[in-house]
Design a protein around this motif. Sequence first.
Motif, short mmCIF file in Angstrom:
data_model
loop_
_atom_site.label_atom_id
_atom_site.label_comp_id
_atom_site.label_asym_id
_atom_site.label_seq_id
_atom_site.Cartn_x
_atom_site.Cartn_y
_atom_site.Cartn_z
N PHE A 166 0.72 -1.29 0.11
CA PHE A 166 -0.14 0.00 -0.17
C PHE A 166 0.91 1.34 0.09
CE2 PHE A 166 -3.09 -2.92 2.14
CZ PHE A 166 -3.64 -3.17 1.06
N ALA A 167 2.06 1.16 -0.26
CA ALA A 167 2.80 2.23 -0.13
C ALA A 167 3.24 2.88 -1.32
CB ALA A 167 4.43 1.77 0.49
N GLY A 168 3.17 4.34 -1.39
CA GLY A 168 3.51 5.08 -2.55
C GLY A 168 2.14 5.36 -3.35
N TYR A 169 0.85 5.22 -2.90
CA TYR A 169 -0.20 5.77 -3.40
C TYR A 169 -1.02 6.80 -2.81
CZ TYR A 169 0.57 1.35 -6.08
OH TYR A 169 1.13 0.37 -6.95
N PRO A 170 -0.39 7.85 -2.56
CA PRO A 170 -0.94 9.19 -1.78
C PRO A 170 -2.50 9.43 -2.24
CG PRO A 170 0.82 9.96 -3.03
CD PRO A 170 0.83 8.44 -2.97
N GLN A 171 -2.79 9.08 -3.49
CA GLN A 171 -4.16 9.58 -4.22
C GLN A 171 -5.13 8.66 -3.50
OE1 GLN A 171 -1.48 8.27 -5.90
NE2 GLN A 171 -2.20 7.15 -7.55
N TYR A 172 -4.84 7.53 -2.96
CA TYR A 172 -5.69 6.38 -2.42
C TYR A 172 -5.40 6.51 -0.87
CZ TYR A 172 -6.01 4.84 -7.31
OH TYR A 172 -6.15 5.14 -8.63
N HIS A 173 -5.04 7.33 -0.22
CA HIS A 173 -4.64 7.51 1.21
C HIS A 173 -3.77 6.24 1.66
CE1 HIS A 173 -6.83 11.09 1.19
NE2 HIS A 173 -8.01 10.50 0.48
N SER A 174 -3.04 5.75 0.90
CA SER A 174 -2.37 4.61 1.47
C SER A 174 -1.51 4.56 2.73
CB SER A 174 -1.16 4.10 0.25
OG SER A 174 -0.41 5.11 0.11
N GLN A 175 -1.12 5.52 2.98
CA GLN A 175 -0.69 5.77 4.55
C GLN A 175 -1.77 5.20 5.39
OE1 GLN A 175 2.59 6.10 5.06
NE2 GLN A 175 2.28 5.95 7.26
N LEU A 176 -3.00 5.67 5.50
CA LEU A 176 -3.88 5.57 6.27
C LEU A 176 -4.02 3.96 6.25
CD1 LEU A 176 -6.14 6.28 8.26
CD2 LEU A 176 -7.61 6.69 6.32
N LEU A 177 -4.32 3.35 5.09
CA LEU A 177 -4.29 1.76 4.92
C LEU A 177 -3.04 1.20 5.80
CD1 LEU A 177 -5.37 1.07 1.46
CD2 LEU A 177 -6.63 0.96 3.34
N SER A 178 -2.04 1.46 5.54
CA SER A 178 -0.88 1.11 6.30
C SER A 178 -0.91 1.19 7.92
CB SER A 178 0.39 1.83 5.94
OG SER A 178 0.85 1.50 4.50
N VAL A 179 -1.38 2.21 8.27
CA VAL A 179 -1.64 2.57 9.66
C VAL A 179 -2.88 1.57 10.34
CG1 VAL A 179 -2.47 4.05 11.45
CG2 VAL A 179 -0.82 4.89 9.75
N ALA A 180 -3.86 1.45 9.45
CA ALA A 180 -5.02 0.79 9.78
C ALA A 180 -4.37 -0.69 9.82
CB ALA A 180 -6.16 0.90 8.83
N GLY A 181 -3.70 -1.18 8.86
CA GLY A 181 -2.97 -2.78 8.97
C GLY A 181 -2.29 -2.74 10.22
N LEU A 182 -1.36 -1.87 10.39
CA LEU A 182 -0.61 -2.16 11.62
C LEU A 182 -1.34 -2.25 12.97
CD1 LEU A 182 2.80 0.17 10.68
CD2 LEU A 182 2.34 -2.32 10.74
N ILE A 183 -2.31 -1.50 13.01
CA ILE A 183 -3.24 -1.55 14.12
C ILE A 183 -3.99 -2.89 14.24
CG2 ILE A 183 -5.42 -0.64 15.39
CD1 ILE A 183 -4.51 2.22 14.22
N LEU A 184 -4.30 -3.23 13.20
CA LEU A 184 -5.01 -4.84 13.06
C LEU A 184 -4.07 -5.80 13.49
CD1 LEU A 184 -7.43 -6.16 12.22
CD2 LEU A 184 -6.39 -6.47 9.82
N ILE A 185 -2.65 -5.95 12.97
CA ILE A 185 -1.71 -6.59 13.29
C ILE A 185 -1.46 -6.79 14.89
CG2 ILE A 185 0.87 -7.25 13.17
CD1 ILE A 185 0.51 -6.14 10.29
N VAL A 186 -1.33 -5.65 15.50
CA VAL A 186 -1.05 -5.38 16.75
C VAL A 186 -2.20 -5.96 17.52
CG1 VAL A 186 -0.94 -3.74 18.78
CG2 VAL A 186 0.32 -3.53 16.72
N LEU A 187 -3.41 -5.56 17.12
CA LEU A 187 -4.93 -6.23 18.02
C LEU A 187 -4.65 -7.81 17.81
CD1 LEU A 187 -7.61 -3.76 16.80
CD2 LEU A 187 -6.56 -4.00 19.14
N ILE A 188 -4.43 -8.30 16.82
CA ILE A 188 -4.44 -9.82 16.61
C ILE A 188 -3.49 -10.47 17.30
CG2 ILE A 188 -3.84 -11.57 14.69
CD1 ILE A 188 -5.23 -10.09 12.66
N GLY A 189 -2.11 -9.89 17.55
CA GLY A 189 -1.31 -10.34 18.30
C GLY A 189 -1.55 -10.27 19.68
N GLY A 190 -2.32 -9.01 20.03
CA GLY A 190 -2.51 -9.06 21.68
C GLY A 190 -3.74 -10.01 21.93
N ILE A 191 -4.68 -10.51 20.93
CA ILE A 191 -5.75 -11.32 21.36
C ILE A 191 -5.10 -12.82 21.31
CG2 ILE A 191 -7.63 -12.56 20.21
CD1 ILE A 191 -8.42 -9.73 18.95
N ALA A 192 -4.10 -12.98 20.43
CA ALA A 192 -3.36 -14.25 20.70
C ALA A 192 -2.71 -14.53 21.85
CB ALA A 192 -2.34 -14.56 19.36
N TRP A 193 -2.03 -13.32 22.37
CA TRP A 193 -1.45 -13.41 23.74
C TRP A 193 -2.18 -13.48 24.77
CZ3 TRP A 193 -1.05 -9.30 27.43
CH2 TRP A 193 0.12 -9.47 28.44
#
Length: 71
Positions: A33-60
């Motif tokens: 998702f990097a490099g596509y500012p017209q599609y707000h790709s930075q926002l997708l990356s942040v949302a994805g990282l939050i999702l990864i952290v939540l999944i890791g927390g739930i698994a823990w």
Amino acid sequence: MRTPVSRMVRRAVGTAVGVVGGLFCYFVCQGMFAGYPQYHSQLLSVAGLILIVLIGGIAWIVDEHRMHDDD
């Protein structure tokens, strides 16, 4: 009482959501998702990282509860 069909549908929906979420996390990790500012790709990356952290927390948390059940 749940019917076998409702359990099957819930399991299928849960599996589909898990697969889509896992693919999204994979795409974030690979930087797809990097490099596509017209599609707000930075926002997708942040949302994805939050999702990864939540999944890791739930698994823990689930693993911690499972380990305490062994006592």
